[in-house]
Motif scaffolding. Structure first.
Motif, PDB file in Angstrom:
ATOM      1  N   THR A 135       0.662  -1.117  -0.057  1.00 30.70           N
ATOM      2  CA  THR A 135      -0.260   0.061   0.059  1.00 30.70           C
ATOM      3  C   THR A 135       0.794   1.299  -0.024  1.00 30.70           C
ATOM      4  N   LEU A 136       2.060   1.176   0.039  1.00 23.43           N
ATOM      5  CA  LEU A 136       3.014   2.264   0.250  1.00 23.43           C
ATOM      6  C   LEU A 136       3.287   2.803  -1.113  1.00 23.43           C
ATOM      7  N   THR A 137       3.213   3.954  -1.487  1.00 26.13           N
ATOM      8  CA  THR A 137       3.262   4.401  -2.905  1.00 26.13           C
ATOM      9  C   THR A 137       4.598   4.923  -3.185  1.00 26.13           C
ATOM     10  N   SER A 138       5.425   5.081  -2.392  1.00 24.65           N
ATOM     11  CA  SER A 138       6.777   5.552  -2.756  1.00 24.65           C
ATOM     12  C   SER A 138       7.904   5.504  -1.824  1.00 24.65           C
ATOM     13  N   CYS A 139       8.955   5.472  -2.042  1.00 26.34           N
ATOM     14  CA  CYS A 139       9.933   5.402  -0.881  1.00 26.34           C
ATOM     15  C   CYS A 139      10.971   6.678  -0.910  1.00 26.34           C
ATOM     16  N   PRO A 140      11.769   6.895  -0.003  1.00 27.15           N
ATOM     17  CA  PRO A 140      12.470   8.198  -0.230  1.00 27.15           C
ATOM     18  C   PRO A 140      13.646   7.875  -1.184  1.00 27.15           C
ATOM     19  N   LYS A 141      14.607   8.942  -1.485  1.00 29.11           N
ATOM     20  CA  LYS A 141      15.469   8.742  -2.317  1.00 29.11           C
ATOM     21  C   LYS A 141      16.675   7.742  -1.908  1.00 29.11           C
ATOM     22  N   ASN A 142      17.300   7.121  -2.863  1.00 30.17           N
ATOM     23  CA  ASN A 142      17.950   6.045  -2.670  1.00 30.17           C
ATOM     24  C   ASN A 142      17.645   4.943  -1.903  1.00 30.17           C
ATOM     25  N   MET A 143      16.259   4.762  -1.785  1.00 30.55           N
ATOM     26  CA  MET A 143      15.625   3.574  -1.093  1.00 30.55           C
ATOM     27  C   MET A 143      14.560   3.083  -2.077  1.00 30.55           C
ATOM     28  N   LEU A 144      14.417   1.650  -1.964  1.00 31.41           N
ATOM     29  CA  LEU A 144      13.256   1.065  -2.744  1.00 31.41           C
ATOM     30  C   LEU A 144      12.489   0.017  -1.693  1.00 31.41           C
ATOM     31  N   LEU A 145      11.365  -0.341  -2.292  1.00 29.24           N
ATOM     32  CA  LEU A 145      10.369  -1.113  -1.390  1.00 29.24           C
ATOM     33  C   LEU A 145      10.880  -2.470  -1.094  1.00 29.24           C
TER      34      LEU A 145
END
Length: 320
Positions: free
Chosen positions: A210-220
């Motif tokens: 359900t999380l739409t995006s992650c911060p910079k330099n991070m991934l799901l």
């Protein structure tokens, strides 16, 4: 003889009445003329009236003593029996033993003796397990162990079997199973039984999908659909991970990892050779130390890392 059955007071009165008359009247045929004349002189109307009056008074005194003085009351006498007391019913039963109640027809049930006994008037009490959980009013639940809680009447009432419902505050937060989270407002959520359960206080948890995006330099995270969050809304801390570094990369043939590969962050969830690999260096420019000489054809010798080492490029020098 006077106080013997069946009528001692009548006998006593009769004896007293007779004793008031001169005995010579009873034996008049045996007396001489002079004796009869003397008795006749003593027996006149006034004496008879006096004797009758004294007899009546004496009888009244005896009857009073019989009714009011305990000593005389113990002697039997003939009298009309008093009206029998009405038979007792089970309504006179004050209380029954534990787990029993007064029978529903107590007003009609006559007791065999006085006082009434529990065996006559008491029946087994119903228990609260005969009532469904939904029977209790809103905000209350069935009491714990209803099998061993007995009602006070033949029909159970909510007062017998229901207690205030606990809220989810009585349940620990960490008791929710995997894939569920504790409710947001536990103090206002009432449980459906006397002890709260996960069904009452836990709801399906959100997944990292359900999380739409992650911060910079991070991934799901990998497998986000089966990665559950601790609350209804997922956070990057729960669902996001940093991009991988080149330390996880395996370079192709004739290439090696860059210097400090763990500090080289890739631009996506998978590193590429272009991000992490360089052509393997040769020993052509490697300087050997004292007592060491370069191996033959150093330009054709490929090193296994971004920096060559003595073992790869040098050999011991031989003396002539």
């Amino acid at each position: 003889i006077i106080f013997s059955r069946p009528s001692p007071f009548v006998s006593l009165c009769a004896v007293f009445f007779v004793s008031l008359f001169p005995l010579n009247h009873l034996f008049r045929p045996c007396q001489t003329d002079s004796a009869r004349e003397m008795a006749k002189a003593h027996f006149d109307r006034a004496a008879l009236k006096r004797n009758v009056f004294l007899t009546v008074v004496f009888m009244a005194v005896l009857l009073f003593l019989k009714e009011n003085v305990p000593f005389f009351a113990r002697f039997p006498h003939r009298r009309m029996p008093k009206e029998e007391l009405p038979a007792l019913t089970c309504t006179s039963m004050r209380s029954c033993h534990s787990s029993t109640i007064l029978r529903s027809d107590a007003a009609l049930k006559l007791c065999m003796a006085s006082p009434c006994t529990p065996e006559e008037c008491c029946v087994p009490a119903p228990s609260c397990d005969t009532r469904p959980d939904s029977w209790c009013p809103r905000g209350t639940v069935t009491i714990a162990d209803p099998t061993y809680v007995f009602c006070k009447r033949s029909v159970c009432t909510p007062k017998d079997c229901c207690v205030p419902a606990p809220t989810c505050e009585t349940m620990s937060v960490g008791s929710c199973p995997l894939g569920t989270v504790f409710l947001a407002h536990p103090s206002s959520t009432y449980c459906k039984a006397s002890v709260c359960s996960a069904k009452d206080c836990c709801s399906p948890a959100s997944s990292c999908a359900t999380l739409t995006s992650c911060p910079k330099n991070m991934l799901l995270r990998p497998n986000p659909t089966v990665t559950y969050c601790r609350a209804f809304v997922c956070t990057p801390e729960e669902c996001c991970v940093p991009f991988p570094s080149c330390s996880t990369m395996t370079c192709p043939e004739k290439s090696v990892l860059r210097l400090n590969p763990s500090s080289t962050i890739c631009g996506s969830k998978e590193c590429t050779p272009q991000e992490c690999c360089i052509p393997a260096p040769t020993c052509a420019h490697y300087g050997c130390g004292p007592g060491m000489v370069p191996k033959n054809e150093p330009a054709s010798l490929l090193c296994n890392a971004a920096v060559c080492n003595t073992h790869e490029c040098c050999t011991e020098a031989y003396s002539c």
